[in-house]
Design a protein around this motif. Sequence first.
Motif, mmCIF file in Angstrom:
data_model
loop_
_atom_site.group_PDB
_atom_site.id
_atom_site.type_symbol
_atom_site.label_atom_id
_atom_site.label_comp_id
_atom_site.label_asym_id
_atom_site.label_seq_id
_atom_site.Cartn_x
_atom_site.Cartn_y
_atom_site.Cartn_z
ATOM 1 N N ASN A 48 1.042 -1.267 -0.006
ATOM 2 C CA ASN A 48 -0.266 -0.371 0.108
ATOM 3 C C ASN A 48 0.694 0.859 0.008
ATOM 4 O OD1 ASN A 48 -3.008 -0.741 0.353
ATOM 5 N ND2 ASN A 48 -2.410 -1.831 1.789
ATOM 6 N N ASN A 49 1.680 0.671 -0.745
ATOM 7 C CA ASN A 49 2.931 2.619 -0.732
ATOM 8 C C ASN A 49 3.403 3.216 0.577
ATOM 9 O OD1 ASN A 49 4.767 4.461 -2.278
ATOM 10 N ND2 ASN A 49 2.819 5.643 -2.398
ATOM 11 N N TYR A 50 3.826 1.614 0.786
ATOM 12 C CA TYR A 50 4.651 1.764 2.604
ATOM 13 C C TYR A 50 3.425 2.840 3.115
ATOM 14 C CZ TYR A 50 8.270 -0.237 0.494
ATOM 15 O OH TYR A 50 9.614 -1.750 0.309
ATOM 16 N N THR A 51 2.031 2.421 3.557
ATOM 17 C CA THR A 51 1.232 2.570 3.875
ATOM 18 C C THR A 51 0.765 3.733 3.945
ATOM 19 O OG1 THR A 51 2.390 4.057 6.372
ATOM 20 C CG2 THR A 51 2.549 1.424 5.484
ATOM 21 N N SER A 52 0.949 3.889 3.092
ATOM 22 C CA SER A 52 -0.221 5.526 2.412
ATOM 23 C C SER A 52 -1.056 5.433 2.835
ATOM 24 C CB SER A 52 1.184 6.381 1.947
ATOM 25 O OG SER A 52 1.023 5.696 0.098
ATOM 26 N N LEU A 53 -1.966 4.262 1.519
ATOM 27 C CA LEU A 53 -2.821 3.767 1.170
ATOM 28 C C LEU A 53 -3.691 3.305 2.299
ATOM 29 C CD1 LEU A 53 -1.404 2.716 -2.205
ATOM 30 C CD2 LEU A 53 -2.372 5.345 -2.206
ATOM 31 N N ILE A 54 -4.792 3.707 2.991
ATOM 32 C CA ILE A 54 -4.962 3.334 3.439
ATOM 33 C C ILE A 54 -6.787 2.710 3.081
ATOM 34 C CG2 ILE A 54 -6.500 5.133 4.681
ATOM 35 C CD1 ILE A 54 -5.317 2.987 7.428
ATOM 36 N N HIS A 55 -7.143 3.065 2.406
ATOM 37 C CA HIS A 55 -8.448 2.524 1.746
ATOM 38 C C HIS A 55 -7.764 1.616 0.726
ATOM 39 C CE1 HIS A 55 -10.653 4.669 4.988
ATOM 40 N NE2 HIS A 55 -10.121 5.986 4.662
ATOM 41 N N GLY A 56 -6.522 1.206 0.290
ATOM 42 C CA GLY A 56 -6.367 0.713 -1.296
ATOM 43 C C GLY A 56 -5.988 1.637 -1.919
ATOM 44 N N HIS A 57 -6.319 1.150 -3.031
ATOM 45 C CA HIS A 57 -6.272 1.283 -4.627
ATOM 46 C C HIS A 57 -7.655 2.593 -4.640
ATOM 47 C CE1 HIS A 57 -2.398 0.389 -4.626
ATOM 48 N NE2 HIS A 57 -2.487 -0.275 -4.504
ATOM 49 N N SER A 58 -7.522 3.720 -5.235
ATOM 50 C CA SER A 58 -8.753 4.354 -6.485
ATOM 51 C C SER A 58 -9.508 4.000 -5.838
ATOM 52 C CB SER A 58 -9.310 3.495 -7.395
ATOM 53 O OG SER A 58 -7.619 3.348 -8.447
ATOM 54 N N HIS A 59 -10.221 4.934 -3.963
ATOM 55 C CA HIS A 59 -11.421 4.358 -3.432
ATOM 56 C C HIS A 59 -12.154 5.246 -4.417
ATOM 57 C CE1 HIS A 59 -14.229 4.830 0.033
ATOM 58 N NE2 HIS A 59 -14.339 4.277 0.074
ATOM 59 N N PRO A 60 -13.477 5.039 -4.473
ATOM 60 C CA PRO A 60 -14.579 5.677 -5.596
ATOM 61 C C PRO A 60 -14.344 7.347 -4.434
ATOM 62 C CG PRO A 60 -15.644 4.362 -5.365
ATOM 63 C CD PRO A 60 -14.425 4.193 -4.188
ATOM 64 N N ALA A 61 -14.908 7.827 -3.175
ATOM 65 C CA ALA A 61 -14.629 8.814 -3.095
ATOM 66 C C ALA A 61 -13.532 9.908 -2.723
ATOM 67 C CB ALA A 61 -15.363 9.268 -0.934
ATOM 68 N N ILE A 62 -12.544 9.524 -2.562
ATOM 69 C CA ILE A 62 -11.074 10.153 -2.907
ATOM 70 C C ILE A 62 -11.093 10.595 -4.240
ATOM 71 C CG2 ILE A 62 -8.438 10.113 -2.495
ATOM 72 C CD1 ILE A 62 -9.217 7.698 -0.062
ATOM 73 N N GLU A 63 -11.093 9.579 -5.202
ATOM 74 C CA GLU A 63 -10.948 9.891 -6.627
ATOM 75 C C GLU A 63 -12.129 11.092 -7.497
ATOM 76 O OE1 GLU A 63 -12.679 6.854 -9.629
ATOM 77 O OE2 GLU A 63 -10.074 6.022 -9.588
ATOM 78 N N THR A 64 -13.323 10.954 -6.584
ATOM 79 C CA THR A 64 -13.639 12.052 -6.817
ATOM 80 C C THR A 64 -13.668 13.348 -6.540
ATOM 81 O OG1 THR A 64 -16.371 10.185 -6.779
ATOM 82 C CG2 THR A 64 -16.672 12.766 -6.266
ATOM 83 N N ALA A 65 -13.265 13.185 -5.574
ATOM 84 C CA ALA A 65 -12.977 14.850 -5.067
ATOM 85 C C ALA A 65 -11.336 15.145 -5.185
ATOM 86 C CB ALA A 65 -12.310 14.359 -2.845
ATOM 87 N N ALA A 66 -10.069 13.921 -5.456
ATOM 88 C CA ALA A 66 -9.259 14.666 -5.758
ATOM 89 C C ALA A 66 -9.420 15.214 -8.002
ATOM 90 C CB ALA A 66 -8.510 13.266 -6.429
ATOM 91 N N MET A 67 -10.678 14.810 -8.466
ATOM 92 C CA MET A 67 -11.329 14.860 -9.981
ATOM 93 C C MET A 67 -11.210 16.448 -9.591
ATOM 94 S SD MET A 67 -9.265 12.659 -11.939
ATOM 95 C CE MET A 67 -9.904 13.321 -13.364
ATOM 96 N N SER A 68 -12.154 16.452 -9.116
ATOM 97 C CA SER A 68 -12.889 17.823 -8.829
ATOM 98 C C SER A 68 -12.024 18.523 -8.214
ATOM 99 C CB SER A 68 -13.951 18.066 -7.692
ATOM 100 O OG SER A 68 -14.452 18.765 -7.324
ATOM 101 N N ALA A 69 -11.085 18.476 -7.299
ATOM 102 C CA ALA A 69 -10.469 19.781 -7.044
ATOM 103 C C ALA A 69 -9.565 20.274 -8.832
ATOM 104 C CB ALA A 69 -9.155 19.457 -5.664
ATOM 105 N N ILE A 70 -8.910 18.451 -9.270
ATOM 106 C CA ILE A 70 -8.328 18.708 -10.345
ATOM 107 C C ILE A 70 -9.177 19.939 -11.676
ATOM 108 C CG2 ILE A 70 -7.615 17.730 -12.329
ATOM 109 C CD1 ILE A 70 -6.403 15.633 -10.649
ATOM 110 N N ARG A 71 -9.630 19.485 -11.318
ATOM 111 C CA ARG A 71 -11.030 20.565 -12.679
ATOM 112 C C ARG A 71 -10.945 21.789 -12.104
ATOM 113 N NH1 ARG A 71 -14.366 15.759 -11.981
ATOM 114 N NH2 ARG A 71 -14.632 14.227 -13.735
#
Length: 398
Positions: free
Chosen positions: A63-86
């Motif tokens: 998990n990238n040395y403990t950093s991915l506490i919710h694993g990969h591509s969690h939908p809610a985290i992904e949505t928040a990141a993409m919204s910020a990028i936009r």
Amino acid sequence: MTHPLPDRPRRSDSPLARRAQHVMPGGITRSTVYVPPHPPYAVSGSGAVLTDHLGNQLIDCNNNYTSLIHGHSHPAIETAAMSAIRTGSAFGLPTRSEIEFAELLSQRTGFEKWRFCNSGTEAVLMLVRAARAHTGRQKIVRFAGSYHGTGDELASANTPGVPSWIEKSVLELPQGDLPALENAFAVHGDDIAVVLIDLLPNRAGLTPAEPAYIERLQSIARRYGALVAVDEVISFRLCLGGLHTEYPVQPDLISTGKLIGGGFPVGAVGGRREVLESFDPTRTRPVMWGGTFTANPVTMAAGHVALQLYDQTAVTTLNARGNRLRADLRDAGVDTNGHGSLIRILSNDTPALWWALYDLGVLAGSNGLLSLSTAMTDEQIDSIHAAVVAAATTPAVR
């Protein structure tokens, strides 16, 4: 049951590895990911599963040395990141997102003030500078075997490339050795700015610090006017407000990172108001600390959601799963250390262990670290257990 070691020569023929070795020393740019003869390459991740460049699917316990506490591509985290990028990934101005995230961290930990940066290394370096500015002293105390990042003063003095003068400003002591700590303060106490400690040092075998020692450490530091800082870059996940809340200590400063970035680069320092006020730009001769991508809105948005999702129920549940897995492994004869959702498999040959686990479908840290995520199912936990027990019986791993 035993398992054969992987075919190392076949892996050394990887075209990607040959390309990497042409443009990067040893074919890597991050020392911690190296396993001989070279590591495989990640292609994608979903939930608790990582897929490599050969199409192998693995349960990701790194998990990238403990950093991915919710694993990969969690939908809610992904949505928040993409919204910020936009709306803009970085600005030359502060944003509302860093205020909201600092408020959340303050609420979770009780620390009044926060500063953000881009990595755990930078967080610890910032912490040390804050301690020196506040106390007007120069020396720091840290403990042998603990890893606090890649800064010169955070590495052992005998590390290649680290200047010899580091020994004049850093006192490196054996962790748990009370007489050594008392002697260091008796000799240098008037010039010690801060004692920096990791309560569950990964590089030192993930052995929890003894509460009685930590209580005494704080007492000694207070007597001499030194600050106490806890490095929570990894251990922050183990309690809602950080692992230090389980110990008889009230740190002046903590550093954290990893999980609070939601999968993006992050570091943070929390502390007492009067200590972190050293960075206040309205003061006379404030401590200066920049960072082009510090508190960028993508990290702040993703980290905010990741931390909200990792509430008390999630912390308790994940720790319980880790404690059960560790106990089951010990019952099966596997030598382990750790606490909660962090497990360290102790082996005389960690590269052999790493490859044995990889061949059995589990990605571990290169030092035998297993970091659980909330994305893991009961079936995946069972598979991890079976793979670790099988890998630990490999003759080269014993």
